[in-house]
Motif scaffolding. Structure first.
Motif, PDB file in Angstrom:
ATOM      1  N   LEU A 192       0.981  19.425  11.818  1.00 13.38           N
ATOM      2  CA  LEU A 192      -0.018  18.604  11.135  1.00 13.38           C
ATOM      3  C   LEU A 192      -1.410  19.127  11.433  1.00 13.38           C
ATOM      4  O   LEU A 192      -1.667  19.689  12.497  1.00 13.38           O
ATOM      5  N   VAL A 193      -2.337  18.927  10.494  1.00 13.96           N
ATOM      6  CA  VAL A 193      -3.712  19.387  10.608  1.00 13.96           C
ATOM      7  C   VAL A 193      -4.633  18.168  10.624  1.00 13.96           C
ATOM      8  O   VAL A 193      -4.470  17.243   9.821  1.00 13.96           O
ATOM      9  N   GLY A 194      -5.562  18.144  11.546  1.00 15.94           N
ATOM     10  CA  GLY A 194      -6.532  17.055  11.578  1.00 15.94           C
ATOM     11  C   GLY A 194      -5.953  15.763  12.107  1.00 15.94           C
ATOM     12  O   GLY A 194      -4.885  15.727  12.714  1.00 15.94           O
ATOM     13  N   GLU A 195      -6.673  14.712  11.873  1.00 21.32           N
ATOM     14  CA  GLU A 195      -6.314  13.388  12.372  1.00 21.32           C
ATOM     15  C   GLU A 195      -5.577  12.592  11.301  1.00 21.32           C
ATOM     16  O   GLU A 195      -5.796  12.791  10.112  1.00 21.32           O
ATOM     17  N   PRO A 196      -4.726  11.657  11.740  1.00 22.24           N
ATOM     18  CA  PRO A 196      -4.058  10.793  10.767  1.00 22.24           C
ATOM     19  C   PRO A 196      -5.071   9.953   9.997  1.00 22.24           C
ATOM     20  O   PRO A 196      -6.054   9.483  10.572  1.00 22.24           O
ATOM     21  N   GLN A 197      -4.822   9.779   8.716  1.00 23.63           N
ATOM     22  CA  GLN A 197      -5.675   8.945   7.878  1.00 23.63           C
ATOM     23  C   GLN A 197      -4.893   7.679   7.515  1.00 23.63           C
ATOM     24  O   GLN A 197      -3.856   7.757   6.868  1.00 23.63           O
ATOM     25  N   PHE A 198      -5.378   6.520   7.964  1.00 23.27           N
ATOM     26  CA  PHE A 198      -4.759   5.247   7.633  1.00 23.27           C
ATOM     27  C   PHE A 198      -4.928   4.987   6.141  1.00 23.27           C
ATOM     28  O   PHE A 198      -6.014   5.150   5.591  1.00 23.27           O
ATOM     29  N   LEU A 199      -3.833   4.563   5.470  1.00 27.43           N
ATOM     30  CA  LEU A 199      -3.892   4.325   4.030  1.00 27.43           C
ATOM     31  C   LEU A 199      -3.623   2.891   3.623  1.00 27.43           C
ATOM     32  O   LEU A 199      -4.421   2.290   2.919  1.00 27.43           O
ATOM     33  N   LEU A 200      -2.463   2.345   4.016  1.00 28.55           N
ATOM     34  CA  LEU A 200      -2.073   1.027   3.514  1.00 28.55           C
ATOM     35  C   LEU A 200      -1.510   0.142   4.610  1.00 28.55           C
ATOM     36  O   LEU A 200      -0.868   0.629   5.539  1.00 28.55           O
ATOM     37  N   GLU A 201      -1.719  -1.162   4.422  1.00 24.61           N
ATOM     38  CA  GLU A 201      -1.125  -2.186   5.270  1.00 24.61           C
ATOM     39  C   GLU A 201      -0.770  -3.366   4.367  1.00 24.61           C
ATOM     40  O   GLU A 201      -1.336  -3.506   3.279  1.00 24.61           O
ATOM     41  N   PRO A 202       0.146  -4.227   4.801  1.00 25.36           N
ATOM     42  CA  PRO A 202       0.507  -5.394   4.000  1.00 25.36           C
ATOM     43  C   PRO A 202      -0.680  -6.356   3.898  1.00 25.36           C
ATOM     44  O   PRO A 202      -1.064  -6.966   4.895  1.00 25.36           O
ATOM     45  N   ASP A 203      -1.277  -6.460   2.724  1.00 22.68           N
ATOM     46  CA  ASP A 203      -2.444  -7.330   2.580  1.00 22.68           C
ATOM     47  C   ASP A 203      -2.480  -8.077   1.252  1.00 22.68           C
ATOM     48  O   ASP A 203      -3.430  -8.792   0.974  1.00 22.68           O
ATOM     49  N   HIS A 204      -1.454  -7.905   0.415  1.00 20.42           N
ATOM     50  CA  HIS A 204      -1.383  -8.668  -0.830  1.00 20.42           C
ATOM     51  C   HIS A 204      -0.361  -9.790  -0.683  1.00 20.42           C
ATOM     52  O   HIS A 204       0.584  -9.689   0.106  1.00 20.42           O
ATOM     53  N   GLU A 205      -0.555 -10.848  -1.436  1.00 22.13           N
ATOM     54  CA  GLU A 205       0.280 -12.049  -1.324  1.00 22.13           C
ATOM     55  C   GLU A 205       1.773 -11.740  -1.350  1.00 22.13           C
ATOM     56  O   GLU A 205       2.536 -12.252  -0.529  1.00 22.13           O
ATOM     57  N   TRP A 206       2.215 -10.872  -2.282  1.00 20.78           N
ATOM     58  CA  TRP A 206       3.647 -10.586  -2.437  1.00 20.78           C
ATOM     59  C   TRP A 206       4.218  -9.820  -1.251  1.00 20.78           C
ATOM     60  O   TRP A 206       5.436  -9.730  -1.104  1.00 20.78           O
ATOM     61  N   GLU A 207       3.353  -9.299  -0.387  1.00 17.24           N
ATOM     62  CA  GLU A 207       3.773  -8.512   0.774  1.00 17.24           C
ATOM     63  C   GLU A 207       3.897  -9.353   2.049  1.00 17.24           C
ATOM     64  O   GLU A 207       4.095  -8.794   3.121  1.00 17.24           O
ATOM     65  N   ASP A 208       3.766 -10.649   1.942  1.00 17.60           N
ATOM     66  CA  ASP A 208       3.853 -11.572   3.075  1.00 17.60           C
ATOM     67  C   ASP A 208       2.945 -11.135   4.233  1.00 17.60           C
ATOM     68  O   ASP A 208       3.408 -10.875   5.351  1.00 17.60           O
ATOM     69  N   PRO A 209       1.633 -11.060   3.965  1.00 21.33           N
ATOM     70  CA  PRO A 209       0.717 -10.557   4.992  1.00 21.33           C
ATOM     71  C   PRO A 209       0.517 -11.479   6.196  1.00 21.33           C
ATOM     72  O   PRO A 209      -0.178 -11.104   7.131  1.00 21.33           O
ATOM     73  N   ASN A 210       1.126 -12.649   6.181  1.00 20.38           N
ATOM     74  CA  ASN A 210       0.975 -13.572   7.306  1.00 20.38           C
ATOM     75  C   ASN A 210       2.237 -13.689   8.146  1.00 20.38           C
ATOM     76  O   ASN A 210       2.258 -14.433   9.128  1.00 20.38           O
ATOM     77  N   GLY A 211       3.292 -12.970   7.776  1.00 16.60           N
ATOM     78  CA  GLY A 211       4.544 -13.042   8.517  1.00 16.60           C
ATOM     79  C   GLY A 211       4.444 -12.389   9.891  1.00 16.60           C
ATOM     80  O   GLY A 211       3.542 -11.588  10.152  1.00 16.60           O
ATOM     81  N   ASP A 212       5.361 -12.745  10.771  1.00 16.10           N
ATOM     82  CA  ASP A 212       5.382 -12.141  12.099  1.00 16.10           C
ATOM     83  C   ASP A 212       5.787 -10.676  12.047  1.00 16.10           C
ATOM     84  O   ASP A 212       5.412  -9.883  12.903  1.00 16.10           O
ATOM     85  N   TYR A 213       6.610 -10.300  11.035  1.00 18.18           N
ATOM     86  CA  TYR A 213       6.973  -8.907  10.768  1.00 18.18           C
ATOM     87  C   TYR A 213       6.518  -8.581   9.358  1.00 18.18           C
ATOM     88  O   TYR A 213       6.844  -9.311   8.414  1.00 18.18           O
ATOM     89  N   GLN A 214       5.754  -7.488   9.214  1.00 18.95           N
ATOM     90  CA  GLN A 214       5.186  -7.116   7.922  1.00 18.95           C
ATOM     91  C   GLN A 214       5.460  -5.641   7.657  1.00 18.95           C
ATOM     92  O   GLN A 214       5.409  -4.827   8.577  1.00 18.95           O
ATOM     93  N   TRP A 215       5.710  -5.322   6.374  1.00 16.40           N
ATOM     94  CA  TRP A 215       6.065  -3.954   6.021  1.00 16.40           C
ATOM     95  C   TRP A 215       5.269  -3.432   4.838  1.00 16.40           C
ATOM     96  O   TRP A 215       5.171  -4.085   3.800  1.00 16.40           O
ATOM     97  N   ASN A 216       4.720  -2.245   4.978  1.00 17.18           N
ATOM     98  CA  ASN A 216       4.380  -1.310   3.908  1.00 17.18           C
ATOM     99  C   ASN A 216       5.049  -0.034   4.373  1.00 17.18           C
ATOM    100  O   ASN A 216       4.709   0.504   5.433  1.00 17.18           O
ATOM    101  N   GLU A 217       6.044   0.435   3.613  1.00 19.79           N
ATOM    102  CA  GLU A 217       6.847   1.577   4.059  1.00 19.79           C
ATOM    103  C   GLU A 217       7.357   2.368   2.864  1.00 19.79           C
ATOM    104  O   GLU A 217       7.072   2.041   1.718  1.00 19.79           O
ATOM    105  N   GLY A 218       8.112   3.419   3.150  1.00 20.59           N
ATOM    106  CA  GLY A 218       8.738   4.210   2.102  1.00 20.59           C
ATOM    107  C   GLY A 218       7.758   4.892   1.167  1.00 20.59           C
ATOM    108  O   GLY A 218       7.927   4.853  -0.043  1.00 20.59           O
ATOM    109  N   PRO A 219       6.695   5.553   1.668  1.00 18.00           N
ATOM    110  CA  PRO A 219       5.720   6.166   0.770  1.00 18.00           C
ATOM    111  C   PRO A 219       6.317   7.312  -0.050  1.00 18.00           C
ATOM    112  O   PRO A 219       7.149   8.076   0.440  1.00 18.00           O
ATOM    113  N   PHE A 220       5.899   7.400  -1.308  1.00 21.03           N
ATOM    114  CA  PHE A 220       6.271   8.518  -2.172  1.00 21.03           C
ATOM    115  C   PHE A 220       5.113   8.725  -3.143  1.00 21.03           C
ATOM    116  O   PHE A 220       4.694   7.784  -3.816  1.00 21.03           O
TER     117      PHE A 220
END
Length: 192
Positions: free
Chosen positions: A51-79
């Motif tokens: 890898l080159v450089g530093e990791p760049q943060f892109l996405l986190e669960p923050d929309h209503e349909w993504e359950d952003p208030n749950g104890d376990y939250q997922w944004n995964e499977g990037p393509f």
């Protein structure tokens, strides 16, 4: 960085630059007392070995349909796919073994972001009337005509009892006015 990382995806841009998208998994990524999966990207060396450089943060669960208030939250499977000089980052949200697992996407003018999530998300969700539960974690391929795009994803084998037991599904993927659309979800046979 130490930690648990999953769902690696290589994307090579038109200029030959390789990028690696991945997920910092929520089992070890604890934010404000909650387990949260985050999507990152890093440029890669041309030999694809480092890898080159530093990791760049892109996405986190923050929309209503993504359950952003749950104890376990997922944004995964990037393509990532590119269309008309824009980058479309598809991802899954919610627990893969649950009925709310679904696919959304975000768009950017740069493969390193920032990405903006679509207001039309999710683009694939459960439809029990069609016998489909938990569509998610997709990839994209071209048909035999080398033009038509298809989204390949998994659904729960038994839609009435969602679990980690899954099977593949495939539907046509297309662009309409800059938005990503899916002819699905279905369990239909697709002619490639």
């Amino acid at each position: 960085d130490e930690g648990s990382y999953i769902d690696g995806h290589f994307f090579i841009d038109d200029d030959g630059t390789p990028y690696f998208y991945y997920v910092k998994d929520n089992y070890e990524n604890i934010v404000d007392g909650k387990h949260v999966s985050h999507i990152y990207v890093q440029e890669m060396a041309n030999d694809l070995l480092s890898l080159v450089g530093e990791p760049q943060f892109l996405l986190e669960p923050d929309h209503e349909w993504e359950d952003p208030n749950g104890d376990y939250q997922w944004n995964e499977g990037p393509f990532v796919i590119k269309h008309e000089d824009r980058y479309y980052l598809m991802y899954s949200a919610n627990f893969f073994g649950g009925p709310n697992y679904a696919v959304g996407y975000a768009v950017s003018d740069n493969p390193m972001g920032p990405f903006e999530k679509s207001d039309t998300n999710p683009i694939l969700t459960s439809d029990l009337s069609k016998g489909i539960s938990g569509p998610g974690h997709n990839s994209v391929t071209k048909g035999l005509d080398d033009e038509t795009l298809y989204i390949v994803y998994h659904i729960h084998t038994d839609p009435n009892n969602p679990s980690g037991n899954r099977r593949p599904a495939i539907d046509r993927l297309y662009f309409e006015d800059g938005e990503l659309k899916v002819d699905g979800p279905t369990t239909d046979d697709v002619q490639l």
